[in-house]
Design a protein around this motif. Structure first.
Motif, short mmCIF file in Angstrom:
data_model
loop_
_atom_site.label_atom_id
_atom_site.label_comp_id
_atom_site.label_asym_id
_atom_site.label_seq_id
_atom_site.Cartn_x
_atom_site.Cartn_y
_atom_site.Cartn_z
N ASP A 58 0.85 -1.19 0.00
CA ASP A 58 0.00 0.00 0.00
C ASP A 58 0.89 1.24 0.00
OD1 ASP A 58 -1.81 2.02 0.39
OD2 ASP A 58 -2.85 1.06 2.06
N ARG A 59 0.92 1.95 -1.11
CA ARG A 59 1.79 3.12 -1.24
C ARG A 59 1.39 4.23 -0.28
NH1 ARG A 59 1.19 1.39 -6.79
NH2 ARG A 59 3.22 0.86 -7.69
N LEU A 60 0.12 4.28 0.12
CA LEU A 60 -0.33 5.32 1.05
C LEU A 60 -0.08 4.95 2.51
CD1 LEU A 60 -3.69 6.57 -0.54
CD2 LEU A 60 -1.35 7.39 -0.88
N ARG A 61 0.38 3.73 2.74
CA ARG A 61 0.73 3.29 4.09
C ARG A 61 2.21 2.94 4.16
NH1 ARG A 61 -3.54 1.39 7.57
NH2 ARG A 61 -5.58 1.88 6.68
N GLY A 62 3.02 3.70 3.45
CA GLY A 62 4.46 3.52 3.50
C GLY A 62 4.94 2.24 2.86
N GLY A 63 4.17 1.69 1.95
CA GLY A 63 4.58 0.45 1.30
C GLY A 63 4.35 -0.79 2.14
N GLY A 64 3.54 -0.67 3.20
CA GLY A 64 3.27 -1.82 4.07
C GLY A 64 2.47 -2.89 3.36
#
Length: 325
Positions: A58-64
């Protein structure tokens, strides 16, 4: 042949997409084709008749890492079912249920999808057979605690099987077991999935469902009993013949209870065998009435002291609102 092999060979009568639960979310119906997708798909985790689940970043969650459930076949019923499932499960907070994160629209197709907690671990049977007797009892108790919670909120899962009972590598709030995939779940007698009628994965379907009875708490308990039996003996008590199209003989064996009854292997409590017999009884009236009773019978049979109303359970009920009824 394992349950995973059966799933791969198409033993579902109605295949549902691999699913989980939730939290906060925003659905943007007009986002089709806008910008770069926030999710970078890494690999496919599971696929059913109408959807897929991916491991994604998830790019909006830091790549998590998250699990991303999407529709593969569009229809109004399936889109509504996905939104309804997200809304239903978004209020639930339980460490034995995977956490759903956000609902949005696929930028390419415009179809609804949602992200959820990515569970690193293995399925119930693999973990229990690898870790031994104590793990089997602990995971069975956790499954019953999670079921008690879901049933209190009016949810009947309808597709419990090893792949939908994952075991985390690291516990969360004391729980390792996670219940997944609510694509066939019912709440208050209403199905979440598209269509109606019989559904499930053959070796885990309760006998009464083949006769047209409605799924209920006892049919969920039957499925869990089959999973425990598979963990103990290496296979479910009933299996369709490999490569056979004669499902009728399989169904008849299930409805009549024609199966082998091997002894419990050394190292496991002797009473576990009788407990499994109660859980997978042909007559639903001979099974425990609910998960709390099943856990009490497990304690009595195996000399354990598991509790349904743990501190984690009490917190889960408080933050999830009032149970049905």
């Amino acid at each position: 042949m394992s349950a995973r092999d059966l799933s791969a060979r198409g033993s579902h009568l109605e295949i549902s997409p691999f699913i989980c639960l939730n939290r906060w979310g925003i659905f943007s119906p007009g986002s089709k084709g806008r910008g770069v997708d926030r999710y970078e798909k890494v690999r496919l985790l599971g696929e059913g008749g109408s959807g897929r689940v991916w491991l994604a970043r998830d790019r909006l969650r830091g790549g998590g890492s998250v699990a991303l459930k999407e529709l593969s076949n569009a229809s109004r019923g399936r889109e509504e079912a996905m939104r309804r499932e997200f809304v239903t499960l978004s209020s639930l907070r339980h460490p034995g249920v995977a956490e759903v994160l956000e609902l949005d629209a696929d930028p390419d197709t415009g179809l609804p999808r949602f992200s959820l907690e990515y569970v690193e671990g293995s399925d119930f049977v693999s973990a229990a057979r690898r870790e031994g007797a104590q793990a089997l009892l602990d995971l069975t108790a956790e499954a019953l605690q999670a079921l008690a919670f879901l049933h209190d909120f009016g949810l009947i899962h309808r597709d419990l099987k090893p792949a939908n009972l994952l075991v985390r590598n690291r516990p969360r709030l004391g729980f390792r077991l996670v219940v997944l995939d609510f694509g066939l779940a019912m709440r208050g007698g209403v199905e979440h999935g598209e269509g109606s009628g019989f559904a499930g994965t053959l070796p885990y379907v309760a006998p009464e469902l083949f006769g047209g009875a409605a799924a209920d708490r006892r049919s969920d308990l039957y499925a869990l009993g089959i999973v425990v039996h598979e963990s103990v003996h290496g296979r479910p008590p009933y299996l369709p013949k490999e490569g056979s199209r004669d499902i009728a003989s399989f169904v008849e064996a299930v409805r009549q209870g024609r199966r082998a009854r091997p002894a419990v292997p050394p190292g496991l409590p002797e009473g576990l065998g009788a407990w499994m017999e109660d859980m997978i009884a042909v007559d639903p009236g001979s099974r425990p009435a609910g998960a709390a009773e099943a856990l009490a019978r497990l304690n009595a049979a195996c000399g354990t002291d598991y509790r349904v109303d743990t501190a984690a359970e009490r917190r889960a009920r408080l933050v999830s609102g009032a149970p049905v009824g």
